[in-house]
Design a protein around this motif. Structure first.
Motif, PDB file in Angstrom:
ATOM      1  N   ILE A 155       0.845  -1.204   0.000  1.00  0.00           N
ATOM      2  CA  ILE A 155       0.000   0.000   0.000  1.00  0.00           C
ATOM      3  C   ILE A 155       0.876   1.247   0.000  1.00  0.00           C
ATOM      4  O   ILE A 155       0.685   2.168  -0.800  1.00  0.00           O
ATOM      5  CB  ILE A 155      -0.945   0.030   1.221  1.00  0.00           C
ATOM      6  N   PHE A 156       1.843   1.270   0.896  1.00  0.00           N
ATOM      7  CA  PHE A 156       2.697   2.451   1.006  1.00  0.00           C
ATOM      8  C   PHE A 156       3.563   2.645  -0.245  1.00  0.00           C
ATOM      9  O   PHE A 156       3.778   3.775  -0.681  1.00  0.00           O
ATOM     10  CB  PHE A 156       3.549   2.382   2.272  1.00  0.00           C
ATOM     11  N   GLU A 157       4.051   1.548  -0.846  1.00  0.00           N
ATOM     12  CA  GLU A 157       4.818   1.659  -2.088  1.00  0.00           C
ATOM     13  C   GLU A 157       3.994   2.315  -3.194  1.00  0.00           C
ATOM     14  O   GLU A 157       4.496   3.111  -3.970  1.00  0.00           O
ATOM     15  CB  GLU A 157       5.268   0.279  -2.572  1.00  0.00           C
ATOM     16  N   LYS A 158       2.729   1.956  -3.252  1.00  0.00           N
ATOM     17  CA  LYS A 158       1.851   2.459  -4.307  1.00  0.00           C
ATOM     18  C   LYS A 158       1.729   3.981  -4.265  1.00  0.00           C
ATOM     19  O   LYS A 158       1.596   4.630  -5.294  1.00  0.00           O
ATOM     20  CB  LYS A 158       0.475   1.811  -4.174  1.00  0.00           C
ATOM     21  N   PHE A 159       1.788   4.553  -3.077  1.00  0.00           N
ATOM     22  CA  PHE A 159       1.592   5.989  -2.928  1.00  0.00           C
ATOM     23  C   PHE A 159       2.899   6.750  -2.691  1.00  0.00           C
ATOM     24  O   PHE A 159       2.868   7.930  -2.375  1.00  0.00           O
ATOM     25  CB  PHE A 159       0.607   6.271  -1.797  1.00  0.00           C
ATOM     26  N   SER A 160       4.043   6.083  -2.854  1.00  0.00           N
ATOM     27  CA  SER A 160       5.322   6.712  -2.515  1.00  0.00           C
ATOM     28  C   SER A 160       5.630   7.949  -3.347  1.00  0.00           C
ATOM     29  O   SER A 160       6.234   8.895  -2.842  1.00  0.00           O
ATOM     30  CB  SER A 160       6.465   5.699  -2.618  1.00  0.00           C
ATOM     31  N   LYS A 161       5.232   7.982  -4.603  1.00  0.00           N
ATOM     32  CA  LYS A 161       5.522   9.153  -5.437  1.00  0.00           C
ATOM     33  C   LYS A 161       4.537  10.291  -5.176  1.00  0.00           C
ATOM     34  O   LYS A 161       4.876  11.453  -5.331  1.00  0.00           O
ATOM     35  CB  LYS A 161       5.511   8.762  -6.910  1.00  0.00           C
ATOM     36  N   ALA A 183       6.671  12.027   1.868  1.00  0.00           N
ATOM     37  CA  ALA A 183       6.924  12.254   3.304  1.00  0.00           C
ATOM     38  C   ALA A 183       5.984  11.408   4.155  1.00  0.00           C
ATOM     39  O   ALA A 183       6.407  10.739   5.103  1.00  0.00           O
ATOM     40  CB  ALA A 183       6.775  13.730   3.642  1.00  0.00           C
ATOM     41  N   TYR A 184       4.701  11.438   3.816  1.00  0.00           N
ATOM     42  CA  TYR A 184       3.735  10.646   4.580  1.00  0.00           C
ATOM     43  C   TYR A 184       4.063   9.158   4.504  1.00  0.00           C
ATOM     44  O   TYR A 184       4.005   8.454   5.511  1.00  0.00           O
ATOM     45  CB  TYR A 184       2.304  10.877   4.084  1.00  0.00           C
ATOM     46  N   VAL A 185       4.415   8.674   3.331  1.00  0.00           N
ATOM     47  CA  VAL A 185       4.662   7.241   3.138  1.00  0.00           C
ATOM     48  C   VAL A 185       5.779   6.752   4.049  1.00  0.00           C
ATOM     49  O   VAL A 185       5.651   5.724   4.710  1.00  0.00           O
ATOM     50  CB  VAL A 185       4.956   6.932   1.655  1.00  0.00           C
ATOM     51  N   HIS A 186       6.872   7.490   4.113  1.00  0.00           N
ATOM     52  CA  HIS A 186       8.003   7.035   4.932  1.00  0.00           C
ATOM     53  C   HIS A 186       7.682   7.070   6.422  1.00  0.00           C
ATOM     54  O   HIS A 186       7.944   6.105   7.135  1.00  0.00           O
ATOM     55  CB  HIS A 186       9.246   7.856   4.607  1.00  0.00           C
ATOM     56  N   TRP A 187       7.102   8.160   6.878  1.00  0.00           N
ATOM     57  CA  TRP A 187       6.739   8.256   8.295  1.00  0.00           C
ATOM     58  C   TRP A 187       5.563   7.348   8.630  1.00  0.00           C
ATOM     59  O   TRP A 187       5.526   6.738   9.696  1.00  0.00           O
ATOM     60  CB  TRP A 187       6.431   9.703   8.684  1.00  0.00           C
ATOM     61  N   LEU A 191      -4.256   7.609   9.842  1.00  0.00           N
ATOM     62  CA  LEU A 191      -3.574   8.504   8.900  1.00  0.00           C
ATOM     63  C   LEU A 191      -3.671   7.995   7.465  1.00  0.00           C
ATOM     64  O   LEU A 191      -3.838   8.782   6.536  1.00  0.00           O
ATOM     65  CB  LEU A 191      -2.114   8.696   9.312  1.00  0.00           C
ATOM     66  N   LEU A 192      -3.592   6.681   7.293  1.00  0.00           N
ATOM     67  CA  LEU A 192      -3.750   6.099   5.957  1.00  0.00           C
ATOM     68  C   LEU A 192      -5.146   6.405   5.420  1.00  0.00           C
ATOM     69  O   LEU A 192      -5.294   6.877   4.289  1.00  0.00           O
ATOM     70  CB  LEU A 192      -3.512   4.591   5.992  1.00  0.00           C
ATOM     71  N   GLY A 193      -6.166   6.152   6.232  1.00  0.00           N
ATOM     72  CA  GLY A 193      -7.542   6.412   5.810  1.00  0.00           C
ATOM     73  C   GLY A 193      -7.770   7.875   5.470  1.00  0.00           C
ATOM     74  O   GLY A 193      -8.393   8.201   4.453  1.00  0.00           O
ATOM     75  N   ILE A 194      -7.257   8.768   6.313  1.00  0.00           N
ATOM     76  CA  ILE A 194      -7.413  10.203   6.062  1.00  0.00           C
ATOM     77  C   ILE A 194      -6.736  10.601   4.751  1.00  0.00           C
ATOM     78  O   ILE A 194      -7.307  11.339   3.942  1.00  0.00           O
ATOM     79  CB  ILE A 194      -6.868  11.035   7.251  1.00  0.00           C
ATOM     80  N   ASN A 195      -5.517  10.106   4.544  1.00  0.00           N
ATOM     81  CA  ASN A 195      -4.807  10.453   3.310  1.00  0.00           C
ATOM     82  C   ASN A 195      -5.482   9.860   2.077  1.00  0.00           C
ATOM     83  O   ASN A 195      -5.550  10.522   1.037  1.00  0.00           O
ATOM     84  CB  ASN A 195      -3.345  10.022   3.386  1.00  0.00           C
ATOM     85  N   LEU A 196      -5.976   8.642   2.176  1.00  0.00           N
ATOM     86  CA  LEU A 196      -6.690   8.053   1.042  1.00  0.00           C
ATOM     87  C   LEU A 196      -7.944   8.876   0.726  1.00  0.00           C
ATOM     88  O   LEU A 196      -8.259   9.095  -0.441  1.00  0.00           O
ATOM     89  CB  LEU A 196      -7.068   6.603   1.331  1.00  0.00           C
ATOM     90  N   TYR A 197      -8.624   9.313   1.747  1.00  0.00           N
ATOM     91  CA  TYR A 197      -9.851  10.106   1.559  1.00  0.00           C
ATOM     92  C   TYR A 197      -9.521  11.490   0.998  1.00  0.00           C
ATOM     93  O   TYR A 197     -10.113  11.924   0.007  1.00  0.00           O
ATOM     94  CB  TYR A 197     -10.590  10.238   2.899  1.00  0.00           C
TER      95      TYR A 197
END
Length: 191
Positions: free
Chosen positions: A56-62, A66-70, A130-136
């Protein structure tokens, strides 16, 4: 490219396996504590969970570097907490440790209990929130998936602290549905 496709499918399957195992673990409670079986299920699901969430995090890395790493680091602390709580269930049953025994040990070793359970315990639901908030917010998934992740994350701490099994099962379901949906999407290789 083919390697990435295969990896993504395995990550999707890992999400489904870990979500299913976490639901199953809650059925292995005695009183207000996980049994050794529940604890073992929790421990063994963590590698699947890490691999799946890494996808999941790899998919959104670009899109959100910053969010993905933390976010992933926070998630890893949550995974460690899952292992800790699983080990607690195993040790409680193997060594006959009761809730009063745990309360005494908590008072005798407050720093250890705080670090091992209470300091990193909130990392898992916080990372999911945080994942849910960012996806939304970024419209990176269907809204209902993001909303269920948010609701599951919010309900996680009170369900685990209260140890009310109905609340725990409801929370598990709130997290299970979106994780399976994301896993299936990864398996089908849909953006």
């Amino acid at each position: 490219m083919r390697h990435q496709t295969i990896k993504q499918k395995w990550q999707g399957m890992s999400l489904i396996i870990s979500a299913t195992a976490m639901v199953a673990a809650t059925f292995f409670m005695r009183g207000q504590e996980f049994t050794a079986t529940g604890g073992i299920i929790m421990i063994l699901t963590v590698p699947f969970s890490i691999f799946g969430f890494n996808g999941i995090f790899e998919k959104f890395s670009k899109m959100m570097p910053a969010y993905v790493h933390w976010g992933f680091l926070l998630y890893l602390f949550g995974a460690v907490a899952t292992v800790n709580f699983g080990m607690r269930g195993v040790f409680n049953e193997l060594f006959g440790i009761t809730i009063p025994d745990l309360e005494i040990a908590t008072r005798q070793h407050p720093a250890i209990f705080t670090l091992v359970f209470f300091a990193i315990g909130p990392a898992f639901p916080l990372s999911i929130l945080l994942l849910g908030i960012n996806l939304y917010r970024k419209k990176l998934s269907r809204r209902w998936i993001a909303l269920l992740l948010i609701l599951g994350a919010i309900s996680f701490p009170p369900s685990r602290v209260s140890r009310v099994e109905v609340l725990m099962h409801l929370c598990d379901l709130l997290l299970f549905i979106p994780m399976v949906a994301i896993g299936l999407k990864m398996i089908k290789n849909k953006e």
